[in-house]
Design a protein around this motif. Structure first.
Motif, PDB file in Angstrom:
ATOM      1  N   VAL A  45      17.471 -30.067 108.861  1.00  0.00           N
ATOM      2  CA  VAL A  45      17.167 -29.114 107.506  1.00  0.00           C
ATOM      3  C   VAL A  45      16.115 -30.074 106.606  1.00  0.00           C
ATOM      4  O   VAL A  45      16.364 -31.118 106.532  1.00  0.00           O
ATOM      5  CB  VAL A  45      18.656 -29.111 106.957  1.00  0.00           C
ATOM      6  CG1 VAL A  45      18.539 -28.476 105.564  1.00  0.00           C
ATOM      7  CG2 VAL A  45      19.731 -28.318 107.893  1.00  0.00           C
ATOM      8  N   ARG A  46      15.383 -29.198 106.004  1.00  0.00           N
ATOM      9  CA  ARG A  46      14.252 -29.823 105.165  1.00  0.00           C
ATOM     10  C   ARG A  46      14.439 -28.963 103.584  1.00  0.00           C
ATOM     11  O   ARG A  46      13.497 -29.413 102.794  1.00  0.00           O
ATOM     12  CB  ARG A  46      13.038 -29.714 105.722  1.00  0.00           C
ATOM     13  CG  ARG A  46      12.783 -30.686 106.965  1.00  0.00           C
ATOM     14  CD  ARG A  46      11.371 -30.689 107.507  1.00  0.00           C
ATOM     15  NE  ARG A  46      11.473 -31.444 108.608  1.00  0.00           N
ATOM     16  CZ  ARG A  46      11.626 -30.980 109.926  1.00  0.00           C
ATOM     17  NH1 ARG A  46      12.219 -30.108 110.226  1.00  0.00           N
ATOM     18  NH2 ARG A  46      11.357 -32.111 110.921  1.00  0.00           N
ATOM     19  N   GLU A  47      15.414 -28.297 103.575  1.00  0.00           N
ATOM     20  CA  GLU A  47      15.411 -27.755 102.177  1.00  0.00           C
ATOM     21  C   GLU A  47      17.043 -27.685 102.050  1.00  0.00           C
ATOM     22  O   GLU A  47      17.835 -27.042 102.560  1.00  0.00           O
ATOM     23  CB  GLU A  47      15.122 -26.133 102.106  1.00  0.00           C
ATOM     24  CG  GLU A  47      13.596 -26.156 102.068  1.00  0.00           C
ATOM     25  CD  GLU A  47      13.186 -24.521 102.032  1.00  0.00           C
ATOM     26  OE1 GLU A  47      13.413 -24.073 101.039  1.00  0.00           O
ATOM     27  OE2 GLU A  47      12.527 -24.251 102.960  1.00  0.00           O
TER      28      GLU A  47
ATOM     29  N   LEU B  18      30.764 -29.362 109.844  1.00  0.00           N
ATOM     30  CA  LEU B  18      31.169 -29.527 108.615  1.00  0.00           C
ATOM     31  C   LEU B  18      30.553 -28.408 107.763  1.00  0.00           C
ATOM     32  O   LEU B  18      30.768 -28.187 106.506  1.00  0.00           O
ATOM     33  CB  LEU B  18      31.288 -30.814 108.084  1.00  0.00           C
ATOM     34  CG  LEU B  18      32.338 -31.601 108.551  1.00  0.00           C
ATOM     35  CD1 LEU B  18      32.114 -32.908 108.190  1.00  0.00           C
ATOM     36  CD2 LEU B  18      33.726 -31.312 108.560  1.00  0.00           C
ATOM     37  N   GLY B  19      29.248 -27.675 108.316  1.00  0.00           N
ATOM     38  CA  GLY B  19      28.625 -26.838 107.281  1.00  0.00           C
ATOM     39  C   GLY B  19      27.462 -27.668 106.685  1.00  0.00           C
ATOM     40  O   GLY B  19      26.839 -27.155 105.780  1.00  0.00           O
ATOM     41  N   LEU B  20      27.093 -28.867 107.113  1.00  0.00           N
ATOM     42  CA  LEU B  20      25.994 -29.705 106.211  1.00  0.00           C
ATOM     43  C   LEU B  20      24.903 -29.620 107.080  1.00  0.00           C
ATOM     44  O   LEU B  20      24.899 -29.561 108.155  1.00  0.00           O
ATOM     45  CB  LEU B  20      26.686 -31.127 106.026  1.00  0.00           C
ATOM     46  CG  LEU B  20      27.995 -31.234 105.159  1.00  0.00           C
ATOM     47  CD1 LEU B  20      28.675 -32.657 105.268  1.00  0.00           C
ATOM     48  CD2 LEU B  20      27.581 -30.670 103.769  1.00  0.00           C
ATOM     49  N   GLY B  21      23.742 -30.224 106.264  1.00  0.00           N
ATOM     50  CA  GLY B  21      22.596 -30.231 106.978  1.00  0.00           C
ATOM     51  C   GLY B  21      22.007 -31.801 107.009  1.00  0.00           C
ATOM     52  O   GLY B  21      22.430 -32.464 106.103  1.00  0.00           O
ATOM     53  N   THR B  22      21.340 -31.899 108.098  1.00  0.00           N
ATOM     54  CA  THR B  22      20.793 -33.313 108.121  1.00  0.00           C
ATOM     55  C   THR B  22      19.221 -33.111 108.755  1.00  0.00           C
ATOM     56  O   THR B  22      18.914 -32.229 109.254  1.00  0.00           O
ATOM     57  CB  THR B  22      21.645 -34.353 109.149  1.00  0.00           C
ATOM     58  OG1 THR B  22      21.704 -33.660 110.305  1.00  0.00           O
ATOM     59  CG2 THR B  22      22.776 -34.446 108.438  1.00  0.00           C
ATOM     60  N   CYS B  23      18.580 -34.228 108.579  1.00  0.00           N
ATOM     61  CA  CYS B  23      17.214 -34.470 109.184  1.00  0.00           C
ATOM     62  C   CYS B  23      16.800 -35.807 109.673  1.00  0.00           C
ATOM     63  O   CYS B  23      16.910 -36.704 108.913  1.00  0.00           O
ATOM     64  CB  CYS B  23      16.165 -33.716 108.502  1.00  0.00           C
ATOM     65  SG  CYS B  23      14.376 -33.677 109.025  1.00  0.00           S
ATOM     66  N   TRP B  24      16.849 -36.082 110.971  1.00  0.00           N
ATOM     67  CA  TRP B  24      16.730 -37.425 111.285  1.00  0.00           C
ATOM     68  C   TRP B  24      15.026 -37.803 111.101  1.00  0.00           C
ATOM     69  O   TRP B  24      14.164 -37.209 111.513  1.00  0.00           O
ATOM     70  CB  TRP B  24      16.875 -37.292 113.049  1.00  0.00           C
ATOM     71  CG  TRP B  24      16.733 -38.704 113.467  1.00  0.00           C
ATOM     72  CD1 TRP B  24      15.989 -39.680 113.290  1.00  0.00           C
ATOM     73  CD2 TRP B  24      17.873 -39.024 114.742  1.00  0.00           C
ATOM     74  NE1 TRP B  24      16.284 -40.787 114.372  1.00  0.00           N
ATOM     75  CE2 TRP B  24      17.256 -40.378 115.217  1.00  0.00           C
ATOM     76  CE3 TRP B  24      18.671 -38.225 115.282  1.00  0.00           C
ATOM     77  CZ2 TRP B  24      17.909 -40.818 116.138  1.00  0.00           C
ATOM     78  CZ3 TRP B  24      19.428 -38.821 116.477  1.00  0.00           C
ATOM     79  CH2 TRP B  24      19.004 -40.229 116.768  1.00  0.00           C
TER      80      TRP B  24
END
Length: 177
Positions: free
Chosen positions: A13-15, A113-119
């Protein structure tokens, strides 16, 4: 969500929406990292949650990308080289490997959990080290922005073909299906 579905639907996710994630959900994600397996069960990691706006602004200067300027929170994943397991044959330090497993656990739990991340690995480690007051044996390995995705539409995943990456018995021999 079933595990196979989670694997297929998780994306970088980037936004992000301009909302902070609750401490309860962050603890769920951090706990997933803590529970990850590691070489010889050394658990050579530390996770630093950065939520304070002033600290977050400084951290954002360590990775110069426009989209990163709007992330609401970041987990900084660090490796402890004094605690990590080293392979006896060649002294390969498995700190990065163990930290990567922990990050993977956190990204999957966050997605569930419905969350976004970006490594993120391309950042200025010296700036991060200074900002977070890391001792010399603690290395910042990854930045993991976390928040609510602006859009839940999954982009097309581009992956190599199964036959390009899976071998049977020796390298270059495709696994028969």
């Amino acid at each position: 969500m079933h595990f196979n579905q989670l694997l297929r639907e998780r994306f970088s996710v980037r936004e992000y929406k301009p909302l902070k994630v609750s401490k309860a959900l962050l603890i769920e994600v951090l706990e997933a990292g803590r529970l990850a397996p590691s070489a010889a069960n050394r658990q050579p990691w530390n996770f630093i949650l950065v939520s304070d706006e002033a600290n977050l602004d400084q951290l954002k200067s360590c990775y110069d990308r426009e989209w990163f300027k709007s992330v609401p929170q970041v987990i900084v994943v660090c490796g402890n080289h004094d605690e990590s397991w080293k392979r006896s044959y060649d002294q390969k330090d498995h700190c990065d490997v163990d930290a990567a497993i922990a990050v993977d656990h956190m990204t999957l739990r966050a997605a569930e959990l419905g969350l976004g991340t970006c490594w993120i690995c391309h950042f200025d480690p010296d700036k991060v080290r200074e900002l977070l007051r890391l001792p010399s044996h603690i290395e910042p390995i990854a930045l993991l922005p976390i928040g609510y995705p602006q859009d839940n539409k999954m982009p097309e995943k581009k992956r190599k073909a199964f036959s390009d990456v899976v071998h049977e018995e020796y390298f270059g021999r495709p696994l028969s299906r």
